[in-house]
Design a protein around this motif. Structure first.
Motif, PDB file in Angstrom:
ATOM      1  N   LEU A 180       0.837  -1.209   0.000  1.00 40.64           N
ATOM      2  CA  LEU A 180       0.000   0.000   0.000  1.00 40.64           C
ATOM      3  C   LEU A 180       0.866   1.251   0.000  1.00 40.64           C
ATOM      4  O   LEU A 180       0.561   2.230  -0.693  1.00 40.64           O
ATOM      5  N   GLY A 181       1.958   1.219   0.765  1.00 40.20           N
ATOM      6  CA  GLY A 181       2.852   2.361   0.779  1.00 40.20           C
ATOM      7  C   GLY A 181       3.494   2.623  -0.575  1.00 40.20           C
ATOM      8  O   GLY A 181       3.644   3.777  -0.992  1.00 40.20           O
ATOM      9  N   ASP A 182       3.852   1.543  -1.290  1.00 37.33           N
ATOM     10  CA  ASP A 182       4.404   1.706  -2.630  1.00 37.33           C
ATOM     11  C   ASP A 182       3.397   2.364  -3.567  1.00 37.33           C
ATOM     12  O   ASP A 182       3.780   3.062  -4.508  1.00 37.33           O
ATOM     13  N   ARG A 183       2.113   2.152  -3.309  1.00 33.28           N
ATOM     14  CA  ARG A 183       1.080   2.622  -4.240  1.00 33.28           C
ATOM     15  C   ARG A 183       0.524   3.990  -3.871  1.00 33.28           C
ATOM     16  O   ARG A 183       0.304   4.824  -4.750  1.00 33.28           O
ATOM     17  N   ILE A 184       0.294   4.233  -2.592  1.00 31.53           N
ATOM     18  CA  ILE A 184      -0.299   5.527  -2.217  1.00 31.53           C
ATOM     19  C   ILE A 184       0.764   6.525  -1.755  1.00 31.53           C
ATOM     20  O   ILE A 184       0.459   7.702  -1.560  1.00 31.53           O
ATOM     21  N   GLY A 185       1.999   6.063  -1.590  1.00 25.56           N
ATOM     22  CA  GLY A 185       3.077   6.915  -1.083  1.00 25.56           C
ATOM     23  C   GLY A 185       3.371   6.579   0.372  1.00 25.56           C
ATOM     24  O   GLY A 185       2.476   6.221   1.139  1.00 25.56           O
ATOM     25  N   TYR A 186       4.633   6.709   0.752  1.00 23.72           N
ATOM     26  CA  TYR A 186       5.019   6.354   2.111  1.00 23.72           C
ATOM     27  C   TYR A 186       4.435   7.331   3.132  1.00 23.72           C
ATOM     28  O   TYR A 186       4.016   6.935   4.215  1.00 23.72           O
ATOM     29  N   GLN A 197       9.439  -0.622  -5.441  1.00 26.21           N
ATOM     30  CA  GLN A 197       8.798  -1.660  -4.634  1.00 26.21           C
ATOM     31  C   GLN A 197       9.461  -1.810  -3.265  1.00 26.21           C
ATOM     32  O   GLN A 197       9.335  -2.844  -2.611  1.00 26.21           O
ATOM     33  N   LEU A 198      10.133  -0.777  -2.805  1.00 26.80           N
ATOM     34  CA  LEU A 198      10.897  -0.884  -1.573  1.00 26.80           C
ATOM     35  C   LEU A 198      10.004  -1.208  -0.378  1.00 26.80           C
ATOM     36  O   LEU A 198      10.363  -2.021   0.478  1.00 26.80           O
ATOM     37  N   GLY A 199       8.837  -0.577  -0.293  1.00 28.51           N
ATOM     38  CA  GLY A 199       7.931  -0.847   0.813  1.00 28.51           C
ATOM     39  C   GLY A 199       7.486  -2.292   0.844  1.00 28.51           C
ATOM     40  O   GLY A 199       7.381  -2.905   1.918  1.00 28.51           O
ATOM     41  N   SER A 200       7.213  -2.877  -0.317  1.00 25.34           N
ATOM     42  CA  SER A 200       6.797  -4.274  -0.378  1.00 25.34           C
ATOM     43  C   SER A 200       7.912  -5.207   0.074  1.00 25.34           C
ATOM     44  O   SER A 200       7.658  -6.214   0.741  1.00 25.34           O
ATOM     45  N   TYR A 201       9.139  -4.885  -0.280  1.00 27.18           N
ATOM     46  CA  TYR A 201      10.270  -5.716   0.152  1.00 27.18           C
ATOM     47  C   TYR A 201      10.436  -5.660   1.669  1.00 27.18           C
ATOM     48  O   TYR A 201      10.665  -6.688   2.312  1.00 27.18           O
ATOM     49  N   TYR A 202      10.332  -4.463   2.237  1.00 32.73           N
ATOM     50  CA  TYR A 202      10.397  -4.368   3.692  1.00 32.73           C
ATOM     51  C   TYR A 202       9.232  -5.117   4.335  1.00 32.73           C
ATOM     52  O   TYR A 202       9.386  -5.754   5.383  1.00 32.73           O
ATOM     53  N   GLY A 203       8.048  -5.021   3.730  1.00 34.06           N
ATOM     54  CA  GLY A 203       6.892  -5.721   4.272  1.00 34.06           C
ATOM     55  C   GLY A 203       7.047  -7.225   4.222  1.00 34.06           C
ATOM     56  O   GLY A 203       6.725  -7.932   5.185  1.00 34.06           O
ATOM     57  N   PHE A 204       7.556  -7.751   3.108  1.00 34.05           N
ATOM     58  CA  PHE A 204       7.770  -9.191   2.991  1.00 34.05           C
ATOM     59  C   PHE A 204       8.814  -9.656   4.001  1.00 34.05           C
ATOM     60  O   PHE A 204       8.642 -10.693   4.657  1.00 34.05           O
ATOM     61  N   TYR A 205       9.881  -8.900   4.122  1.00 31.14           N
ATOM     62  CA  TYR A 205      10.950  -9.241   5.075  1.00 31.14           C
ATOM     63  C   TYR A 205      10.399  -9.317   6.500  1.00 31.14           C
ATOM     64  O   TYR A 205      10.691 -10.259   7.244  1.00 31.14           O
ATOM     65  N   ALA A 206       9.574  -8.342   6.875  1.00 29.36           N
ATOM     66  CA  ALA A 206       9.006  -8.340   8.220  1.00 29.36           C
ATOM     67  C   ALA A 206       8.005  -9.476   8.410  1.00 29.36           C
ATOM     68  O   ALA A 206       7.960 -10.112   9.465  1.00 29.36           O
ATOM     69  N   SER A 207       7.196  -9.743   7.394  1.00 34.00           N
ATOM     70  CA  SER A 207       6.214 -10.830   7.487  1.00 34.00           C
ATOM     71  C   SER A 207       6.902 -12.178   7.628  1.00 34.00           C
ATOM     72  O   SER A 207       6.473 -13.030   8.416  1.00 34.00           O
TER      73      SER A 207
END
Length: 423
Positions: free
Chosen positions: A75-81, A355-365
């Motif tokens: 969501l952050g990648d799409r709507i902005g951090y 896609q930086l936010g998604s990578y951080y999200g996957f790493y945390a998940s």
């Protein structure tokens, strides 16, 4: 002293947005830890809820955060951090205030979900924003080290503030904690620039904003597919997730051991105090040691290995349980300050632009999943309450830390040098 001077110089070199994101670590943990350590007691003693209900509420908070990190980062990648961080702070403000005020299970579950989802929304986006604000690998390492120091300070102060407030009323604690996040909401809205992207990331954002909704929805699937097919990133994340398994034993295996030692009253509080104090006082010298002598690969490997080996203090010093537990806490914290900031600082090396936010999200998940599965396994080995945990637990944790650290060292040491200085 040299470490302090270097860190002050590094702080001055950060952008105003990065400084705010670093300072957020203190406020986030201050608001969080003034409530969470006392939640179980509030649910059981004050509200009189059954054990299964209290466990369900606490499990809802963990699941809604760990399970939704990837969604929050995407969501952050799409709507902005910036919007994701602002909304995350606002939702957590409402969640904590409701958690302190609610008395019935449905509202408590809603509050737990809101606090967890808020964390899933702002945590990966704040990490991605901070990484995007840094101009080099060294600056990212410094920024995340300062963020970790601020977080440790919040972890140290939060329970002390919460203890004073909870003596008045847990609802007061909820209002104050919610107020902290409401203030953060205003600060992020006023002080964070609307844009967190640089170069390719900004171009990617503009392209996505002009895309049709159907195309955006389809690209989410493609984006996640790209992540799971990024094998170097998956190996890195899986090894780094050993950190979550090792650190979370401060909430499971270590308390079980302490409770089996009936003369060790108050020891658990000392464990958290020691870990926080080491984080606050030694994080900056540890960062200087990494940058000047160890390097990223050795520091990550050594840090995870030291965290794993810290658990050997329990079986090897069984005759002195108090000293063994405090030595465990010291070694675990020393390993943590070596490797933990580096995980977040190094992750952009593997990320696809935009896609930086998604990578951080996957790493945390992934870290959350590993911690959950590990806790289930270790919990099944602990035995009845009050019994001494079997030694196989400590040797297994040590083996996991050493194996993950060695594999991570090999991966990073053999990788080609990154343009901005990462290896």
């Amino acid at each position: 002293m040299a470490a302090l001077k270097a860190s002050l110089h590094g702080w001055r070199e950060l952008s105003p947005a990065a400084r705010l994101l670093v300072a957020n670590g203190l406020a986030f943990n201050l608001g969080f830890y003034m409530m969470m350590p006392y939640l179980a007691q509030h649910l059981g003693s004050t509200l009189g809820l059954a054990g299964w209900a209290a466990g369900l509420i606490m499990g809802m908070r963990v699941f809604s955060q760990q399970g939704l990190f990837l969604l929050g980062g995407t969501l952050g990648d799409r709507i902005g951090y910036r919007p994701a961080i602002v909304w995350g702070c606002l939702i957590r403000s409402l969640g904590f205030a409701l958690l302190g005020w609610a008395e019935h299970l449905p509202l408590l579950l809603l509050a737990a979900f809101l606090t967890g989802f808020a964390g899933a929304l702002f945590t990966p986006c704040a990490q991605a924003y901070l990484a995007a604000e840094c101009r080099s690998a060294d600056q990212r390492q410094q920024a995340f080290a300062l963020h970790n120091l601020a977080s440790e300070a919040g972890m140290l102060l939060g329970p002390l503030v919460g203890m004073l407030l909870t003596r008045l009323d847990y609802a007061v604690t909820g209002v104050v904690s919610g107020g902290v996040f409401l203030l953060l909401t205003w600060l992020q809205w006023r002080m964070l620039p609307p844009q967190a992207r640089h170069g390719q990331e900004r171009q990617e954002l503009e392209r996505r904003e002009s895309a049709r909704p159907a195309q955006a929805a389809a690209s989410v699937t493609a984006q996640w597919r790209t992540i799971v097919h990024n094998r170097p990133f998956l190996r890195f994340s899986l090894c780094a997730s050993a950190y979550s398994l090792l650190f979370h034993q401060l909430y499971l295996a270590v308390p079980a051991f302490i409770h089996s030692q009936h003369h060790a009253t108050g020891l658990l509080g000392s464990v958290f105090t020691v870990t926080a104090l080491i984080g606050v006082t030694l994080q900056l010298p540890a960062t200087q040691l990494v940058q000047r002598r160890l390097g990223v690969a050795r520091a990550m490997g050594l840090g995870l290995g030291l965290m794993g080996c810290s658990y050997l203090a329990i079986p090897w010093l069984a005759a002195w349980p108090v000293q063994a537990t405090l030595l465990l806490a010291c070694c675990l914290s020393l390993g943590s300050i070596l490797c933990y900031p580096l995980f977040s600082a190094h992750l952009p090396h593997y990320a696809t632009p935009g896609q930086l936010g998604s990578y951080y999200g996957f790493y945390a998940s992934l870290g959350g999943v590993v911690a959950l599965l590990g806790n289930v396994l270790i919990g099944s080995l602990l035995g009845p309450a009050g019994s001494t945990p079997p030694v196989v637990i400590w040797y297994t944790l040590a083996a996991c830390g050493v194996a993950a650290g060695w594999q991570l060292y090999r991966q990073l040491a053999s990788a080609p040098a990154h343009p901005d200085g990462e290896g």
